[in-house]
Design a protein around this motif. Structure first.
Motif, PDB file in Angstrom:
ATOM      1  N   ASP A  61     -16.598  13.896   8.774  1.00 30.72           N
ATOM      2  CA  ASP A  61     -17.628  14.061   9.626  1.00 30.72           C
ATOM      3  C   ASP A  61     -17.641  13.042  10.670  1.00 30.72           C
ATOM      4  N   ALA A  62     -17.219  11.683  10.262  1.00 22.69           N
ATOM      5  CA  ALA A  62     -17.303  10.800  11.565  1.00 22.69           C
ATOM      6  C   ALA A  62     -16.067  11.061  12.325  1.00 22.69           C
ATOM      7  N   LEU A  63     -14.973  11.378  11.816  1.00 24.80           N
ATOM      8  CA  LEU A  63     -13.626  11.652  12.752  1.00 24.80           C
ATOM      9  C   LEU A  63     -14.177  12.852  13.691  1.00 24.80           C
ATOM     10  N   ASP A  64     -15.052  13.898  13.207  1.00 26.42           N
ATOM     11  CA  ASP A  64     -15.362  15.133  13.816  1.00 26.42           C
ATOM     12  C   ASP A  64     -16.202  14.772  15.041  1.00 26.42           C
ATOM     13  N   ARG A  65     -17.003  13.619  14.892  1.00 26.18           N
ATOM     14  CA  ARG A  65     -17.884  13.096  15.737  1.00 26.18           C
ATOM     15  C   ARG A  65     -17.410  12.344  16.930  1.00 26.18           C
ATOM     16  N   GLY A  66     -15.943  11.896  16.494  1.00 20.20           N
ATOM     17  CA  GLY A  66     -15.282  11.185  17.603  1.00 20.20           C
ATOM     18  C   GLY A  66     -15.184   9.714  17.208  1.00 20.20           C
ATOM     19  N   GLU A  67     -15.630   9.406  15.913  1.00 20.92           N
ATOM     20  CA  GLU A  67     -15.582   8.070  15.696  1.00 20.92           C
ATOM     21  C   GLU A  67     -14.176   7.750  14.961  1.00 20.92           C
ATOM     22  N   CYS A  68     -13.923   6.198  14.669  1.00 14.26           N
ATOM     23  CA  CYS A  68     -12.776   6.062  14.152  1.00 14.26           C
ATOM     24  C   CYS A  68     -12.582   5.420  12.814  1.00 14.26           C
ATOM     25  N   LEU A  69     -11.817   5.541  11.935  1.00 18.77           N
ATOM     26  CA  LEU A  69     -11.490   4.953  10.868  1.00 18.77           C
ATOM     27  C   LEU A  69     -10.398   3.980  10.882  1.00 18.77           C
ATOM     28  N   VAL A  70     -10.654   2.738  10.076  1.00 19.80           N
ATOM     29  CA  VAL A  70      -9.696   1.605  10.027  1.00 19.80           C
ATOM     30  C   VAL A  70      -9.466   1.434   8.366  1.00 19.80           C
ATOM     31  N   MET A  71      -7.905   1.488   8.098  1.00 21.88           N
ATOM     32  CA  MET A  71      -7.752   1.158   6.813  1.00 21.88           C
ATOM     33  C   MET A  71      -6.470   0.236   6.882  1.00 21.88           C
ATOM     34  N   ALA A  72      -6.298  -0.446   5.927  1.00 16.33           N
ATOM     35  CA  ALA A  72      -4.711  -1.275   5.799  1.00 16.33           C
ATOM     36  C   ALA A  72      -3.872  -0.503   5.049  1.00 16.33           C
ATOM     37  N   GLY A  73      -2.530  -0.341   5.933  1.00 17.74           N
ATOM     38  CA  GLY A  73      -1.631   0.445   5.298  1.00 17.74           C
ATOM     39  C   GLY A  73      -0.583  -0.245   4.360  1.00 17.74           C
ATOM     40  N   ASP A  74      -0.825  -1.666   4.257  1.00 20.30           N
ATOM     41  CA  ASP A  74       0.174  -2.543   3.507  1.00 20.30           C
ATOM     42  C   ASP A  74      -0.614  -3.687   2.632  1.00 20.30           C
ATOM     43  N   ARG A  75      -1.847  -3.002   2.232  1.00 22.53           N
ATOM     44  CA  ARG A  75      -2.581  -3.705   1.164  1.00 22.53           C
ATOM     45  C   ARG A  75      -3.255  -2.786   0.614  1.00 22.53           C
ATOM     46  N   GLY A  76      -3.794  -2.896  -0.714  1.00 22.64           N
ATOM     47  CA  GLY A  76      -4.667  -2.030  -1.349  1.00 22.64           C
ATOM     48  C   GLY A  76      -4.283  -1.775  -2.780  1.00 22.64           C
ATOM     49  N   PHE A  77      -5.237  -0.842  -3.531  1.00 21.26           N
ATOM     50  CA  PHE A  77      -4.892  -0.929  -5.079  1.00 21.26           C
ATOM     51  C   PHE A  77      -4.777   0.386  -5.260  1.00 21.26           C
ATOM     52  N   GLY A  78      -4.478   0.650  -6.444  1.00 18.80           N
ATOM     53  CA  GLY A  78      -4.266   2.020  -7.062  1.00 18.80           C
ATOM     54  C   GLY A  78      -2.858   2.304  -6.779  1.00 18.80           C
ATOM     55  N   ARG A  79      -2.530   3.705  -7.002  1.00 20.96           N
ATOM     56  CA  ARG A  79      -1.014   4.268  -6.785  1.00 20.96           C
ATOM     57  C   ARG A  79      -0.479   3.907  -5.592  1.00 20.96           C
ATOM     58  N   ARG A  80       0.951   3.618  -5.908  1.00 19.11           N
ATOM     59  CA  ARG A  80       1.680   3.177  -4.699  1.00 19.11           C
ATOM     60  C   ARG A  80       2.721   3.963  -4.524  1.00 19.11           C
ATOM     61  N   MET A  81       3.390   4.112  -3.326  1.00 18.04           N
ATOM     62  CA  MET A  81       4.704   4.701  -2.857  1.00 18.04           C
ATOM     63  C   MET A  81       5.691   3.753  -2.247  1.00 18.04           C
ATOM     64  N   ARG A  82       7.060   4.077  -2.943  1.00 20.75           N
ATOM     65  CA  ARG A  82       8.079   3.285  -2.333  1.00 20.75           C
ATOM     66  C   ARG A  82       8.685   3.840  -1.056  1.00 20.75           C
ATOM     67  N   VAL A  83       8.914   3.152   0.078  1.00 19.94           N
ATOM     68  CA  VAL A  83       9.375   3.748   1.258  1.00 19.94           C
ATOM     69  C   VAL A  83      10.587   2.719   1.736  1.00 19.94           C
ATOM     70  N   PRO A  84      11.403   3.259   2.497  1.00 19.19           N
ATOM     71  CA  PRO A  84      12.370   2.479   3.216  1.00 19.19           C
ATOM     72  C   PRO A  84      11.750   1.248   3.948  1.00 19.19           C
ATOM     73  N   PHE A  85      12.381   0.101   3.788  1.00 20.65           N
ATOM     74  CA  PHE A  85      11.795  -1.031   4.759  1.00 20.65           C
ATOM     75  C   PHE A  85      13.231  -1.887   4.883  1.00 20.65           C
ATOM     76  N   GLY A  86      13.378  -1.782   6.387  1.00 19.99           N
ATOM     77  CA  GLY A  86      14.742  -2.583   6.851  1.00 19.99           C
ATOM     78  C   GLY A  86      15.833  -2.230   5.886  1.00 19.99           C
ATOM     79  N   PRO A  87      16.531  -2.996   5.413  1.00 22.86           N
ATOM     80  CA  PRO A  87      17.712  -2.671   4.715  1.00 22.86           C
ATOM     81  C   PRO A  87      17.462  -2.435   3.349  1.00 22.86           C
ATOM     82  N   GLY A  88      16.169  -2.533   2.956  1.00 22.88           N
ATOM     83  CA  GLY A  88      15.777  -2.225   1.311  1.00 22.88           C
ATOM     84  C   GLY A  88      14.493  -1.390   1.390  1.00 22.88           C
ATOM     85  N   THR A  89      13.625  -1.426   0.421  1.00 23.51           N
ATOM     86  CA  THR A  89      12.437  -0.729   0.317  1.00 23.51           C
ATOM     87  C   THR A  89      11.271  -1.450  -0.081  1.00 23.51           C
ATOM     88  N   THR A  90      10.070  -1.006  -0.028  1.00 26.46           N
ATOM     89  CA  THR A  90       8.893  -1.777  -0.163  1.00 26.46           C
ATOM     90  C   THR A  90       7.802  -0.754  -0.929  1.00 26.46           C
TER      91      THR A  90
END
Length: 268
Positions: free
Chosen positions: A171-200
Motif C-alpha cells: 500500500d505504501a509503494l502504491d501511494r508513492g512512498e519508498c521502502l528502505v531495507m539493507a541487502g547485505d545484512r539481516g537474519f533468516g534464510r540466506r542465498m549464496r550469490v557470485p561476489f567478485g572472484p568468489g561468492t557471498t
C-alpha cells in the motif's frame, strides 16, 4: 571471500555518550561532532583487540564512527547536515525521477549507508519507510526514535515483520512512498550469490520482498568521500527472480567495496 556476518556495531556507544555528542554538535556544529566521533572510534580501536584484528588500520573505524554520527544528524534533521551528492549516472537520474514522480521505490541499501540517501534528494517530501533490527543496535535506534523530527522518515522494527507487513508495504509503494531495507545484512534464510572472484551470502527475504512487490528497485550505497561529505552510488536492479536481483546487487556492492577500500562493509 568471507560472508557477511553479525558485528558489534555499538562498541563504545552509550545513551549518555550519544546525548553528549548531540549537545556538542548543537553547540559547535558538524566538525566538532566529527572530532568527538573520531575520538570515540580511536579509543575503541586502541582498547579493543577484536576491533584491531578486524580493522588493522584505524581509518576504517574512524570512517565508521563518523558515518554513525552523520546518521544521527540526518535522522534528527540537525541544523548542519553532511554534504551528500549523487554520483552522476543514468540510473541515478532515473532514481531521482522515480522518487519525485512517486512511483514507489524499493531501496536495497548497503551497510555503509541508508538514511543518508534522504539528504541527497533536496526538496524531496516523499515518505521513506526503513526497517531496522532494534534488538541489535538498541542504543542508536533509541536515539533515532527520540530525536527524529521528520515524519517522512519512519523506522519500523524488522523483528515485527510479518504477513501484514507485506500488505502495508504494498500500500505504501502504491501511494508513492519508498521502502528502505539493507541487502547485505539481516537474519533468516540466506542465498549464496557470485561476489567478485568468489561468492557471498545475502539475506534472501529482502530480495524476495522486492521481487514480490513489483516496484522499481535500486541498489544504493552512501560512501564517505571527505569530512562530512558523501557520494551516493545508485544502480537500477531489474531481474525476473529474487536470485537475479541479489546477483545484480552483489555486483554493484563489489564495485563499490573495491572503489572505497577504507569504508566499513558488512563482512569486514
Amino acid at each position: 571471500m568471507k560472508s557477511p556476518e553479525k558485528e558489534k556495531t555499538e562498541r563504545g556507544a552509550s545513551p549518555w555518550g550519544l546525548e553528549l555528542l548531540w549537545v556538542l554538535y548543537r553547540l559547535l556544529g558538524l566538525r566538532a561532532l566529527h572530532v568527538g566521533a573520531r575520538a570515540v572510534g580511536l579509543c575503541v580501536w586502541l582498547f579493543s583487540p577484536t576491533v584491531r584484528r578486524r580493522a588493522p588500520r584505524p581509518a576504517k573505524v574512524l570512517h565508521f564512527t563518523c558515518s554513525l554520527a552523520d546518521k544521527l544528524v540526518v535522522m534528527a534533521e540537525g541544523a548542519h547536515l553532511p554534504r551528500v551528492s549523487l554520483r552522476p549516472s543514468p540510473d541515478a537520474d532515473r532514481f531521482v525521477a522515480d522518487v519525485a514522480a512517486k512511483r514507489g521505490v524499493f531501496v536495497l541499501s548497503s551497510h555503509v549507508g541508508t538514511i543518508e540517501v534522504l539528504a541527497a534528494l533536496p526538496g524531496n517530501e516523499t515518505i521513506f519507510h526503513a526497517w531496522m533490527e532494534f534488538t541489535r543496535t538498541s542504543v542508536f535506534n533509541a536515539f533515532y526514535l527520540r530525536h527524529a523530527k521528520r515524519p517522512r522518515v519512519r523506522i519500523h522494527p524488522i523483528s515485527a515483520f510479518g504477513p501484514e507487513t507485506v500488505f502495508f508495504a504494498g500500500d505504501a509503494l502504491d501511494r508513492g512512498e519508498c521502502l528502505v531495507m539493507a541487502g547485505d545484512r539481516g537474519f533468516g534464510r540466506r542465498m549464496r550469490v557470485p561476489f567478485g572472484p568468489g561468492t557471498t551470502e545475502l539475506p534472501a527475504g529482502a530480495f524476495r520482498f522486492a521481487h514480490v512487490l513489483e516496484h522499481p528497485a535500486y541498489f544504493v550505497a552512501c560512501v564517505a568521500t571527505g569530512d562530512g561529505a558523501y557520494e551516493t552510488v545508485v544502480r537500477r536492479l531489474a531481474a525476473d527472480t529474487p536470485a537475479g536481483l541479489a546477483a545484480q546487487y552483489a555486483a554493484a556492492l563489489w564495485e563499490v567495496s573495491r572503489r572505497y577500500p577504507d569504508q566499513v562493509f558488512q563482512w569486514n
